[in-house]
Design a protein around this motif. Structure first.
Motif, PDB file in Angstrom:
ATOM      1  N   PRO A   3       0.843  -1.193   0.000  1.00 23.09           N
ATOM      2  CA  PRO A   3       0.000   0.000   0.000  1.00 23.09           C
ATOM      3  C   PRO A   3       0.879   1.244   0.000  1.00 23.09           C
ATOM      4  O   PRO A   3       1.873   1.343   0.701  1.00 23.09           O
ATOM      5  CB  PRO A   3      -0.823  -0.104   1.273  1.00 23.09           C
ATOM      6  N   ALA A   4       0.390   2.134  -0.681  1.00 28.64           N
ATOM      7  CA  ALA A   4       1.115   3.394  -0.759  1.00 28.64           C
ATOM      8  C   ALA A   4       0.245   4.496  -0.193  1.00 28.64           C
ATOM      9  O   ALA A   4      -0.958   4.447  -0.309  1.00 28.64           O
ATOM     10  CB  ALA A   4       1.465   3.698  -2.206  1.00 28.64           C
ATOM     11  N   PRO A   5       0.838   5.447   0.411  1.00 30.02           N
ATOM     12  CA  PRO A   5       0.020   6.529   0.941  1.00 30.02           C
ATOM     13  C   PRO A   5      -0.629   7.302  -0.206  1.00 30.02           C
ATOM     14  O   PRO A   5      -0.150   7.343  -1.309  1.00 30.02           O
ATOM     15  CB  PRO A   5       0.989   7.401   1.699  1.00 30.02           C
ATOM     16  N   SER A   6      -1.793   7.839   0.205  1.00 31.09           N
ATOM     17  CA  SER A   6      -2.548   8.530  -0.838  1.00 31.09           C
ATOM     18  C   SER A   6      -1.801   9.803  -1.238  1.00 31.09           C
ATOM     19  O   SER A   6      -1.163  10.444  -0.418  1.00 31.09           O
ATOM     20  CB  SER A   6      -3.952   8.795  -0.331  1.00 31.09           C
ATOM     21  N   PRO A   7      -1.918  10.107  -2.490  1.00 31.80           N
ATOM     22  CA  PRO A   7      -1.141  11.240  -2.958  1.00 31.80           C
ATOM     23  C   PRO A   7      -1.672  12.562  -2.433  1.00 31.80           C
ATOM     24  O   PRO A   7      -0.925  13.541  -2.311  1.00 31.80           O
ATOM     25  CB  PRO A   7      -1.247  11.177  -4.450  1.00 31.80           C
ATOM     26  N   THR A   8      -2.949  12.620  -2.058  1.00 28.42           N
ATOM     27  CA  THR A   8      -3.483  13.906  -1.596  1.00 28.42           C
ATOM     28  C   THR A   8      -3.972  13.733  -0.165  1.00 28.42           C
ATOM     29  O   THR A   8      -4.500  12.685   0.217  1.00 28.42           O
ATOM     30  CB  THR A   8      -4.653  14.368  -2.466  1.00 28.42           C
TER      31      THR A   8
END
Length: 176
Positions: A3-8
């Protein structure tokens, strides 16, 4: 995939205004259940108390009715026995033998003083007494009418021989 952190960035908004009606209602649910249970308990308690009082009243009324019925039956039985004794005494009073007649009349005198004797029966006693004693004028021989003398009883020793008769010639021995 990792999982990657949300870009916004994500904005969270909290409303501090009044709550909706269904939220308030959901919060009061346990209180409503408690009030309903208390109301049901009170209604059942009052019903039980009323039924207990009604049962006690019914039991008291039945007990009183049973006591009255027992008293009435006892009085009826006593009157029936009194009348049986009266018939026996009347039969003896109408007997030809003077001793038996005296016994019957004395027994009638005792029965006449009983609280079981009613006015009608006392009138019958007067008629029987007059017919047996031969008083055709219908004069009452009460305590004032017999010269102030007291009427003797059966077991009174003054009776023996007053009318010129004794029991000596009238007794019979039974045997082989």
């Amino acid at each position: 995939m990792t999982p990657a952190p949300s870009p916004t960035p994500l904005d969270v908004v909290v409303h501090s205004g009044p709550a909706e009606w269904w939220v308030i209602l959901a919060g009061l649910g346990p209180l409503a259940v408690l009030i309903a249970a208390l109301l049901a308990f009170y209604i059942n308690w009052r019903t039980l108390k009323q039924r207990t009082a009604a049962d006690k009243t019914a039991l008291d009324q039945k007990r009183e009715a049973d006591a009255r019925a027992l008293m009435q039956k006892t009085e009826a039985d006593s009157r029936a026995e009194w009348w049986r004794r009266t018939q026996w005494a009347l039969d003896r009073a109408l007997d030809g033998d003077e001793g038996t007649k005296a016994l019957g009349l004395a027994t009638l005198e005792v029965l006449a003083r009983s609280e079981l004797a009613r006015t009608e029966e006392l009138e019958l006693f007067d008629i029987a007494w007059k017919s047996v004693s031969g008083d055709e004028n219908g004069e009452d021989l009460g305590e004032e009418g017999n010269g102030g003398q007291e009427m003797p009883f059966v077991d009174d020793s003054r009776i023996m021989g007053e009318n010129g008769t004794t029991d000596e010639g009238t007794t019979k021995e039974a045997g082989p």
